[in-house]
Enzyme design. Structure first.
Site, short mmCIF file in Angstrom:
data_model
loop_
_atom_site.label_atom_id
_atom_site.label_comp_id
_atom_site.label_asym_id
_atom_site.label_seq_id
_atom_site.Cartn_x
_atom_site.Cartn_y
_atom_site.Cartn_z
N GLU A 15 -14.68 33.68 17.74
CA GLU A 15 -13.46 34.31 18.27
C GLU A 15 -12.83 33.40 19.32
O GLU A 15 -13.55 32.86 20.16
CB GLU A 15 -13.80 35.66 18.93
N THR A 46 -7.73 36.89 19.22
CA THR A 46 -7.49 38.18 19.88
C THR A 46 -5.99 38.46 20.02
O THR A 46 -5.14 37.56 19.89
CB THR A 46 -8.16 38.26 21.26
N TYR A 47 -5.71 39.71 20.35
CA TYR A 47 -4.34 40.24 20.45
C TYR A 47 -4.20 40.82 21.85
O TYR A 47 -5.07 41.58 22.29
CB TYR A 47 -4.24 41.34 19.39
N ALA A 49 -3.42 43.06 25.06
CA ALA A 49 -3.38 44.52 25.21
C ALA A 49 -1.95 45.01 25.08
O ALA A 49 -1.03 44.46 25.70
CB ALA A 49 -3.95 44.91 26.56
N ARG A 105 -7.91 49.96 17.92
CA ARG A 105 -7.05 50.90 18.65
C ARG A 105 -6.44 50.21 19.86
O ARG A 105 -5.27 50.36 20.13
CB ARG A 105 -7.86 52.11 19.12
N GLN A 176 -19.24 44.79 19.43
CA GLN A 176 -19.04 44.44 20.84
C GLN A 176 -20.20 43.52 21.23
O GLN A 176 -21.27 43.57 20.62
CB GLN A 176 -19.06 45.73 21.68
P1 FAD Z 1 -11.46 53.28 17.68
O1 FAD Z 1 -12.28 52.94 16.50
O2 FAD Z 1 -10.17 53.98 17.43
O3 FAD Z 1 -12.37 54.17 18.65
C1 FAD Z 1 -11.95 54.41 20.00
C2 FAD Z 1 -12.67 55.64 20.54
O4 FAD Z 1 -12.18 56.81 19.88
C3 FAD Z 1 -14.20 55.65 20.29
O5 FAD Z 1 -14.80 56.31 21.37
C4 FAD Z 1 -14.34 56.47 19.01
O6 FAD Z 1 -15.61 57.06 18.88
C5 FAD Z 1 -13.24 57.50 19.20
N1 FAD Z 1 -12.65 58.00 17.94
C6 FAD Z 1 -12.39 57.31 16.82
N2 FAD Z 1 -11.82 58.09 15.89
C7 FAD Z 1 -11.73 59.33 16.43
C8 FAD Z 1 -11.21 60.59 15.98
N3 FAD Z 1 -10.71 60.74 14.75
N4 FAD Z 1 -11.27 61.65 16.83
C9 FAD Z 1 -11.78 61.54 18.08
N5 FAD Z 1 -12.29 60.37 18.57
C10 FAD Z 1 -12.26 59.27 17.76
N6 FAD Z 1 -8.78 44.79 22.46
C11 FAD Z 1 -7.57 44.17 22.50
O7 FAD Z 1 -6.65 44.64 23.19
N7 FAD Z 1 -7.34 43.01 21.79
C12 FAD Z 1 -8.27 42.44 21.00
O8 FAD Z 1 -8.04 41.42 20.37
C13 FAD Z 1 -9.58 43.07 20.93
N8 FAD Z 1 -10.55 42.56 20.15
C14 FAD Z 1 -11.75 43.23 20.03
C15 FAD Z 1 -12.71 42.74 19.16
C16 FAD Z 1 -13.95 43.39 19.02
C17 FAD Z 1 -14.97 42.84 18.04
C18 FAD Z 1 -14.23 44.54 19.80
C19 FAD Z 1 -15.56 45.22 19.69
C20 FAD Z 1 -13.27 45.04 20.67
C21 FAD Z 1 -12.01 44.40 20.80
N9 FAD Z 1 -11.01 44.89 21.64
C22 FAD Z 1 -9.78 44.27 21.70
C23 FAD Z 1 -11.26 46.07 22.48
C24 FAD Z 1 -10.85 47.40 21.77
O9 FAD Z 1 -9.47 47.44 21.59
C25 FAD Z 1 -11.34 48.54 22.66
O10 FAD Z 1 -12.74 48.57 22.70
C26 FAD Z 1 -10.78 49.92 22.35
O11 FAD Z 1 -11.12 50.78 23.44
C27 FAD Z 1 -11.32 50.58 21.09
O12 FAD Z 1 -10.86 50.01 19.96
P2 FAD Z 1 -11.46 50.45 18.53
O13 FAD Z 1 -10.65 49.83 17.49
O14 FAD Z 1 -12.93 50.27 18.51
O15 FAD Z 1 -11.13 52.04 18.60
#
Ligand code: FAD
Length: 293
Positions: A15, A46-47, A49, A105, A176
């Site tokens: 990454e 990465t993207y 925030a 997200r 993560q």
């Molecule tokens: P989700 O999968 O949507 O989950 C978020 C939360 O909501 C979790 O607690 C989940 O359990 C809960 N949830 C999911 N679906 C539901 C539902 N239907 N109802 C209720 N609760 C639900 N951030 C950036 O800004 N830019 C990046 O480039 C970036 N790269 C990343 C790369 C990796 C490999 C990782 C692990 C993280 C990265 N992040 C990045 C951080 C990420 O955006 C945050 O961790 C964010 O808080 C969660 O994103 P997610 O896609 O995992 O969310």
């Protein structure tokens, strides 16, 4: 496009993040010119925030895909995006020859009000997946959390939503960062029980400076085992020794993951080519030499 079938061997991927200053774009190109020599299976970008820097993500991903000739995986976040924004980003990526995305997200940017965050158009990463799918054939990766997403009440709930996200059409997961492989192995057992069978790429961040733990790692919420905190206590004041010991720690983690048949190792490079190359040399390069003997 990345292969949707797991090929049986541990993949190696990296990454990188876009530099803050536009002038520094050539620095990241230089880093990528070195990393590409390792022939990684893919490099993700990465993207920012809330969509900040999104143009840079696409530009750097295009450099990876078209100049380095390595599969590029462009991160994208739902926060700050609506349907028109998503379609235009996908159009832009496709125009640049990029067919792999990490659908996230995202978190609330400092500049976004609570109200705006609460009323976001796409609530979760899983809401992006069907929309990406309707735009044409794309490889879609998602994020997962061996130590539980900070907003989740518990791991069972986190994995329940993860399963829903996977079932909407993810092709792989990237974790993560974590420092304790046992936490990852126990997480993998739980995914297996939940019926999540797509490849999981283990996110490894080499800690090469004592202050890294206070910033990036704190944000990720990863626990720090005694073996790693002892390294920091011992070498924290000596940057050269700290870097060497941090690389060694990451090498041991990667070697152990490979020995246990992990689908992929994803290095959070922090844009440091030398560190990435040292880890690759000690784990993937030597292993490949042994295999061809
Ligand atoms: P989700 O999968 O949507 O989950 C978020 C939360 O909501 C979790 O607690 C989940 O359990 C809960 N949830 C999911 N679906 C539901 C539902 N239907 N109802 C209720 N609760 C639900 N951030 C950036 O800004 N830019 C990046 O480039 C970036 N790269 C990343 C790369 C990796 C490999 C990782 C692990 C993280 C990265 N992040 C990045 C951080 C990420 O955006 C945050 O961790 C964010 O808080 C969660 O994103 P997610 O896609 O995992 O969310």
């Amino acid at each position: 496009m990345l292969s949707k079938a797991h090929e049986g061997k541990t993949s190696f991927s990296c990454e990188v993040f876009p530099p803050k200053r536009n002038d520094d774009i050539y620095e990241i190109y230089k880093t990528l010119d070195e990393i590409k020599l390792l022939k990684p299976d893919f490099i993700s970008v990465t993207y920012g925030a809330g969509g900040s820097n999104s143009k840079k993500t696409a530009t750097i991903a295009a450099y990876i895909q078209n100049i380095c000739e390595v599969e590029a995986l462009a991160h994208m976040t739902a926060v700050g995006m609506d349907e028109a924004g998503l379609n235009s980003l996908l159009f832009e990526l496709k125009k640049k020859g990029i067919n792999n995305v990490l659908a996230l997200r995202g978190d609330q940017p400092k500049t976004m009000s609570d109200e705006e965050f609460e009323n976001r158009y796409f609530r979760y990463a899983s809401d992006l997946i069907p929309k990406i799918k309707t735009s044409g054939d794309m490889f879609i990766a998602g994020a997962c959390y061996p130590e539980v997403h900070p907003e989740s009440a518990n791991q069972d709930e986190d994995i329940k939503y993860l399963k829903e996200k996977v079932d909407k059409g993810l092709d792989c997961l990237i974790t993560q960062l974590f420092f304790d492989n046992n936490i990852f192995y126990s997480f993998m057992e739980k995914l297996d029980k939940a019926g999540i069978t797509i490849p999981v790429h283990a996110g490894i961040m080499p800690i090469t400076g004592a202050n890294q733990l206070g910033t990036t790692v704190k944000l990720a919420g990863s626990s720090v085992p005694n073996a790693l905190s002892s390294i920091i206590a011992k070498y924290g004041d000596n940057p050269a020794d700290m870097k060497k010991a941090g690389i060694e720690y990451a090498i041991n983690q990667v070697a152990d993951l490979k020995a246990n048949g992990v689908a992929g190792v994803h290095i959070y490079t922090m844009n440091k080519a030398d560190v990435t190359m040292a880890i690759h040399e000690a784990t993937f390069a030597r292993y490949n030499e042994t295999c061809t003997e």
